[in-house]
Design an enzyme around this catalytic site. Structure first.
Site, PDB file in Angstrom:
ATOM      1  N   ASP A  10      -2.319   9.073  -2.927  1.00 28.39           N
ATOM      2  CA  ASP A  10      -1.056   8.631  -2.343  1.00 28.39           C
ATOM      3  C   ASP A  10      -0.489   7.615  -3.344  1.00 28.39           C
ATOM      4  OD1 ASP A  10       0.944   7.968  -0.374  1.00 28.39           O
ATOM      5  OD2 ASP A  10      -0.226   6.163   0.071  1.00 28.39           O
ATOM      6  N   LEU A  11       0.796   7.339  -3.255  1.00 34.27           N
ATOM      7  CA  LEU A  11       1.414   6.399  -4.206  1.00 34.27           C
ATOM      8  C   LEU A  11       1.554   4.990  -3.630  1.00 34.27           C
ATOM      9  CD1 LEU A  11       2.921   5.947  -6.945  1.00 34.27           C
ATOM     10  CD2 LEU A  11       5.006   6.680  -5.782  1.00 34.27           C
ATOM     11  N   ASP A  12       2.412   4.887  -2.598  1.00 35.40           N
ATOM     12  CA  ASP A  12       2.720   3.575  -2.010  1.00 35.40           C
ATOM     13  C   ASP A  12       1.485   2.973  -1.353  1.00 35.40           C
ATOM     14  OD1 ASP A  12       5.663   3.563  -2.420  1.00 35.40           O
ATOM     15  OD2 ASP A  12       5.611   5.297  -1.106  1.00 35.40           O
ATOM     16  N   THR A  18       4.224  -0.805  -3.330  1.00 39.87           N
ATOM     17  CA  THR A  18       5.591  -0.640  -2.839  1.00 39.87           C
ATOM     18  C   THR A  18       5.662  -0.707  -1.317  1.00 39.87           C
ATOM     19  OG1 THR A  18       5.135   1.658  -3.193  1.00 39.87           O
ATOM     20  CG2 THR A  18       6.666   0.625  -4.728  1.00 39.87           C
ATOM     21  N   LYS A  46       3.586   3.554   7.437  1.00 38.63           N
ATOM     22  CA  LYS A  46       2.988   3.910   6.148  1.00 38.63           C
ATOM     23  C   LYS A  46       2.714   5.406   6.087  1.00 38.63           C
ATOM     24  CE  LYS A  46       1.083  -0.578   5.019  1.00 38.63           C
ATOM     25  NZ  LYS A  46      -0.127  -1.366   4.761  1.00 38.63           N
ATOM     26  N   GLY A  47       3.144   6.021   5.011  1.00 34.80           N
ATOM     27  CA  GLY A  47       2.920   7.450   4.829  1.00 34.80           C
ATOM     28  C   GLY A  47       3.904   8.330   5.582  1.00 34.80           C
ATOM     29  N   ARG A  50      11.039   8.913   5.484  1.00 38.41           N
ATOM     30  CA  ARG A  50      12.156   7.981   5.693  1.00 38.41           C
ATOM     31  C   ARG A  50      12.831   8.203   7.044  1.00 38.41           C
ATOM     32  NH1 ARG A  50      16.356   8.495   1.076  1.00 38.41           N
ATOM     33  NH2 ARG A  50      14.408   8.485  -0.093  1.00 38.41           N
ATOM     34  N   SER A 115       2.581  12.188  -2.240  1.00 41.40           N
ATOM     35  CA  SER A 115       3.312  11.109  -1.563  1.00 41.40           C
ATOM     36  C   SER A 115       4.498  11.645  -0.789  1.00 41.40           C
ATOM     37  CB  SER A 115       3.811  10.098  -2.604  1.00 41.40           C
ATOM     38  OG  SER A 115       4.744   9.200  -2.021  1.00 41.40           O
ATOM     39  N   ALA A 116       4.800  10.995   0.322  1.00 37.49           N
ATOM     40  CA  ALA A 116       5.976  11.379   1.119  1.00 37.49           C
ATOM     41  C   ALA A 116       7.262  10.866   0.486  1.00 37.49           C
ATOM     42  CB  ALA A 116       5.843  10.809   2.522  1.00 37.49           C
ATOM     43  N   SER A 117       7.129   9.991  -0.510  1.00 36.94           N
ATOM     44  CA  SER A 117       8.327   9.333  -1.050  1.00 36.94           C
ATOM     45  C   SER A 117       9.149  10.206  -1.986  1.00 36.94           C
ATOM     46  CB  SER A 117       7.922   8.059  -1.790  1.00 36.94           C
ATOM     47  OG  SER A 117       9.070   7.482  -2.374  1.00 36.94           O
ATOM     48  N   ASN A 119      11.184   8.885  -3.865  1.00 37.84           N
ATOM     49  CA  ASN A 119      11.379   8.025  -5.036  1.00 37.84           C
ATOM     50  C   ASN A 119      10.153   7.992  -5.945  1.00 37.84           C
ATOM     51  OD1 ASN A 119      14.059   6.839  -4.354  1.00 37.84           O
ATOM     52  ND2 ASN A 119      12.960   6.071  -2.565  1.00 37.84           N
ATOM     53  N   LYS A 146       3.092  13.784   6.611  1.00 42.84           N
ATOM     54  CA  LYS A 146       1.758  13.377   7.043  1.00 42.84           C
ATOM     55  C   LYS A 146       1.878  12.886   8.484  1.00 42.84           C
ATOM     56  CE  LYS A 146       0.961  11.606   2.369  1.00 42.84           C
ATOM     57  NZ  LYS A 146       0.832  10.402   1.519  1.00 42.84           N
ATOM     58  N   GLU A 170      -5.922   7.129   0.262  1.00 36.65           N
ATOM     59  CA  GLU A 170      -4.799   6.831   1.158  1.00 36.65           C
ATOM     60  C   GLU A 170      -4.888   5.442   1.786  1.00 36.65           C
ATOM     61  OE1 GLU A 170      -2.120   7.405   2.714  1.00 36.65           O
ATOM     62  OE2 GLU A 170      -1.536   9.407   2.087  1.00 36.65           O
ATOM     63  N   ASP A 171      -3.735   4.791   1.935  1.00 37.11           N
ATOM     64  CA  ASP A 171      -3.714   3.504   2.649  1.00 37.11           C
ATOM     65  C   ASP A 171      -3.152   3.653   4.059  1.00 37.11           C
ATOM     66  OD1 ASP A 171      -1.039   3.989   1.798  1.00 37.11           O
ATOM     67  OD2 ASP A 171      -0.565   1.883   2.127  1.00 37.11           O
TER      68      ASP A 171
HETATM   69  C1  G6P Z   1       5.657   6.728   1.620  1.00 32.63           C
HETATM   70  C2  G6P Z   1       5.640   5.368   2.282  1.00 32.63           C
HETATM   71  C3  G6P Z   1       6.534   5.335   3.493  1.00 32.63           C
HETATM   72  C4  G6P Z   1       7.909   5.861   3.152  1.00 32.63           C
HETATM   73  C5  G6P Z   1       7.818   7.279   2.621  1.00 32.63           C
HETATM   74  C6  G6P Z   1       9.161   7.836   2.205  1.00 32.63           C
HETATM   75  O1  G6P Z   1       4.869   7.594   2.347  1.00 32.63           O
HETATM   76  O2  G6P Z   1       4.327   5.009   2.649  1.00 32.63           O
HETATM   77  O3  G6P Z   1       6.603   4.006   3.948  1.00 32.63           O
HETATM   78  O4  G6P Z   1       8.766   5.838   4.278  1.00 32.63           O
HETATM   79  O5  G6P Z   1       6.967   7.276   1.476  1.00 32.63           O
HETATM   80  O6  G6P Z   1       9.618   7.137   1.088  1.00 32.63           O
HETATM   81  P1  G6P Z   1      11.072   7.247   0.479  1.00 32.63           P
HETATM   82  O7  G6P Z   1      10.962   6.513  -0.832  1.00 32.63           O
HETATM   83  O8  G6P Z   1      11.352   8.715   0.273  1.00 32.63           O
HETATM   84  O9  G6P Z   1      12.008   6.638   1.443  1.00 32.63           O
HETATM   85 MG    MG Z   2       0.756   4.869   1.232  1.00 35.36          MG
END
Ligand code: G6P
Ligand code: MG
Length: 216
Positions: A10-12, A18, A46-47, A50, A115-117, A119, A146, A170-171
């Protein structure tokens, strides 16, 4: 015993901190709407994607918004978050994270980001870690968040490794649940109280070794 052939990260909150920026940006948004939420509630974000995070937060504040308004709010939060992460530097990589990913690669293991992000790429570029992953599966490549295992199953597939030969780092509670649902081993990064379902819980990747990986 199954041999581990890939590590999925996982990233964040695992590679970079982050999670703190996500929390700050969501908190500001909630405050602007006239309510607040606790750090404990934040664990549930977390995870989580958005859109889903916003739904949960609005629910905590007892605030109802149309889907158009929700889109505006999610964009508002993301603009603030992107501004925070745009200044990130390699020194914000969490202790031991880069070293452990590199150690996995040196040992011949595949590495992937899960990662779900949306970004993720921007962050990896800022911290100079893009080339340390054989596959990058982020929020732009998955349709199910997730605890659905999609992000990790896609990561395993991308590096050509079976789910049972993967370990997920994973956190987030949702992330550990995703790993379990995908039939993978998991290492929780954080507190045992929250992540007790994982096969091993450590406080950060600086505590991880290839020996511990093989013992899973
Ligand atoms: C990660 C973080 C979440 C965040 C998600 C989406 O999983 O742990 O807190 O909401 O990514 O990130 P984003 O950068 O796409 O808003
Ligand atoms: Mg995370």
């Amino acid at each position: 015993m199954t041999t581990i052939k890939a590590c999925l990260f996982d990233l964040d909150g695992v590679i970079v901190d982050t999670a703190v920026y996500h929390y700050k940006a969501w908190k500001q948004l909630a405050n602007s709407l006239g309510f607040d939420f606790t750090e404990h509630q934040n664990e549930q974000l977390k995870g989580v994607s958005r859109v889903r995070s916003l739904e949960l937060i609005l629910g905590w504040g007892g605030v109802t918004k149309t889907s158009e308004e929700q889109e505006v709010l999610a964009t508002q939060k993301n603009t603030q978050y992107v501004e925070m992460i745009s200044h990130m530097k390699p020194d914000e990589i969490l202790p031991g994270a880069k070293e452990f990913v590199q150690a996995c690669r040196d040992a011949g293991l595949k590495t992937a980001l899960g990662s779900a992000s949306k970004n993720s790429m921007m962050i990896l570029e800022k911290i100079g870690m893009v080339d340390l992953f054989d596959a990058i599966i982020d929020g732009n490549k998955v349709s199910k968040a997730k605890p659905d295992p999609e992000v990790f199953l896609k990561g395993a597939e991308a590096v050509g490794v079976l789910p049972e030969e993967c370990v997920v780092f994973e956190d987030a509670i949702a992330g550990i649940e995703a790993a379990i649902a995908g039939g993978m081993k998991s290492v929780g990064i954080g507190s045992h109280d929250l992540l007790g379902e994982a096969d091993l819980v450590i406080s950060g990747l600086h505590e991880m070794t290839l020996e511990k990986l093989r013992a899973l």
